[in-house]
Scaffold this active site. Structure first.
Site, short mmCIF file in Angstrom:
data_model
loop_
_atom_site.label_atom_id
_atom_site.label_comp_id
_atom_site.label_asym_id
_atom_site.label_seq_id
_atom_site.Cartn_x
_atom_site.Cartn_y
_atom_site.Cartn_z
N HIS A 85 -0.21 5.91 -2.57
CA HIS A 85 0.80 4.56 -2.55
C HIS A 85 1.24 4.58 -4.20
CE1 HIS A 85 2.20 0.46 -1.79
NE2 HIS A 85 1.68 0.38 -3.14
N ASP A 164 -0.01 -10.22 4.60
CA ASP A 164 0.49 -9.74 3.30
C ASP A 164 1.81 -10.05 3.75
OD1 ASP A 164 0.72 -8.47 1.10
OD2 ASP A 164 1.54 -7.20 2.07
N ARG A 171 5.73 -14.80 -2.47
CA ARG A 171 5.66 -14.52 -3.75
C ARG A 171 6.93 -14.00 -4.49
NH1 ARG A 171 1.62 -9.91 -3.33
NH2 ARG A 171 1.97 -9.69 -5.51
N SER A 186 -2.67 -7.22 -1.89
CA SER A 186 -1.71 -6.78 -1.11
C SER A 186 -1.51 -5.38 -0.46
CB SER A 186 -0.34 -7.28 -1.80
OG SER A 186 0.69 -6.84 -1.01
N LYS A 190 -3.09 -3.32 3.08
CA LYS A 190 -2.20 -2.60 4.17
C LYS A 190 -2.96 -1.15 4.14
CE LYS A 190 0.84 -3.81 1.68
NZ LYS A 190 2.37 -4.25 0.92
N1 URA Z 1 3.50 -3.68 -3.56
C1 URA Z 1 2.78 -4.22 -2.61
O1 URA Z 1 2.80 -3.90 -1.38
N2 URA Z 1 2.56 -5.46 -2.83
C2 URA Z 1 2.61 -6.01 -4.17
O2 URA Z 1 2.09 -7.16 -4.24
C3 URA Z 1 3.14 -5.34 -5.03
C4 URA Z 1 3.55 -4.10 -4.70
#
Ligand code: URA
Length: 426
Positions: A85, A164, A171, A186, A190
């Site tokens: 990621h 999320d 946000r 966040s 995931k």
């Molecule tokens: N990527 C995400 O999935 N969440 C965030 O808060 C910032 C970047």
């Protein structure tokens, strides 16, 4: 009667207190159900941004977001799994060559990706530039593709961490994206819900990243590595440079083209270096230590997996990629060494040319973006092409050029290139 009251939770955090486990469980679940209003969650997110959260609070918040939805399970696969990621950067197309490369080394890569918002591009938008390619897969189709091809890049289904999805959209419009506890929870909710066995985080640092300072990026990386490790996911993070774009392209089809060059054994040196560094980390984290990913790039097996991965999702790997209708060349303002090509400036320009979207759900132009003919450290002569801007709508050039105004510097001083990988955590 409700277990807690939203105002009581907001006030506790507003006054710098610690939220209890039951307050966190309640507020996340009640917000997901629609019982805590958006304005209340906005106030809480701002209180968290201003006052922070302790590690135990972040871990509980992450667990509550995971519990808001389903968890995927890849344990029936015969191979280990590893995912990567990135916290997001300009020209960051690394997932495209990386996922098939790691699969070619014997590790399955379940890569749930997102779309771009703002100046950073989204992996799904890039792949959708390939004619026919589809981002949506059912969980069963994803598992089948992982077993048969070894790599899948697709959109996260609605069932994964729905808390999320809601909170991230909130946000985005309330100035509360840049809170380390909220970013860490966040991303990790995931990734943990996705069920990968190993995870490598690419935490970007610099003008084109969320984290402009190394110390902040390190804190984010350490928080995420601890969350992953505590959840049983072998997690490491690389802190990587994002003051200038990665590679020579920013924009959807342009980045696909560059990724295919890397898979064919060429491509820009920084893209190849970061792809290999992340691949090595993913393989080690997945327990595979006897394969060198550089060999799999060189012998064409990563390219074979790429073609199978694109075809499995309806894409035509040999189809011509879309190109923009109009181009505009930006020339070097003087002779000398390129001292700066700012990632944020290029990202904004690509976005304004149509490569990105201003609001969720807006369409993007597949061919739009910025092609770079020189990078920091390269010598240029005045009047030589430095950038080519691509768009379908020529009225977009003026705003893109404005974004680039202070982003390019050519000078006499020798250029001291920063390393691609700045640090490793984990
Ligand atoms: N990527 C995400 O999935 N969440 C965030 O808060 C910032 C970047």
């Amino acid at each position: 009667m409700a277990e807690h009251d939203a105002v009581e939770v907001i006030v506790r955090k507003r006054d710098g207190g610690q939220l209890s486990d039951s307050q966190i469980d309640w507020v996340v679940a009640a917000y997901t159900r629609g019982e805590v209003a958006d304005e209340q969650m906005s106030a809480l997110a701002m209180a968290i941004l201003l006052n922070g959260m302790s590690r135990p609070e972040i871990a509980r918040w992450t667990a509550a977001m995971i519990a808001s939805g389903e968890r995927m399970d890849f344990s029936s696969l015969p191979r280990p799994t590893a995912d990567k990621h990135s916290t997001g950067g300009v020209g960051d197309k690394i997932t495209l060559p990386l996922a098939p490369l790691v699969a070619a080394c014997g590790v399955a890569v379940p890569q749930l990706s997102g779309r771009g918002l703002g100046h950073t591009g989204g992996t799904l938008d890039k792949l959708e530039a390939i004619p026919g390619w589809r981002a949506s897969l059912s969980n069963e189709a994803m598992l089948r593709q992982l077993a048969e091809v070894g790599a899948v890049v697709c959109a996260a289904g609605a069932g994964l961490a729905p808390a999320d999805k809601k909170l991230y959209a909130l946000r985005d419009v309330t100035g509360t994206v840049e809170a380390i506890p909220l970013i860490a929870s966040s991303i990790m909710s995931k990734k943990i819900a996705e069920g990968t066995g190993a995870l490598v985080l690419d935490v970007k640092v610099g003008t084109g990243a969320f984290m402009k300072e190394l110390a902040d990026a390190r804190e984010l990386a350490e928080t995420m590595v601890a969350l992953g490790t505590d959840a049983g996911v072998r997690t490491v993070a690389l802190l990587t440079e994002m003051s200038t774009p990665l590679g020579l392209t920013a924009g959807n089809a342009l980045e696909v083209r560059e990724s295919v060059e890397v898979l064919a054994g060429g491509g820009p040196a920084d893209v190849v270096e970061l792809t290999l560094a992340l691949a090595r980390e993913m393989l080690v984290a997945a327990g595979v230590t006897d394969v060198d990913p550089a060999d799999r790039l060189a012998d064409g097996s990563a390219m074979d997996v790429w073609r199978a991965m694109i075809s499995a999702q309806g894409g035509e790997p040999d189809a011509a990629l879309p190109t923009a209708r109009e181009t505009h060349v930006v020339t070097a303002p003087g002779s000398g060494t390129v001292a700066r090509l700012d990632a944020m400036a290029v990202g904004l320009a690509a976005w304004r040319l149509g490569a990105g979207r201003a609001r969720q759900g807006d369409p993007v132009q597949a061919g739009a973006g910025v092609e770079m003919h020189a990078k920091p450290g390269d010598t240029v002569r005045e009047g030589e092409p430095l950038l080519t801007l691509h768009t379908d709508e020529p009225e977009r050039f003026a705003r893109a050029l404005q974004a680039l105004e202070d982003g390019v510097e050519v000078g006499d001083a020798p250029y001291d290139a920063p390393p691609v990988v700045l640090d490793r955590i984990g």
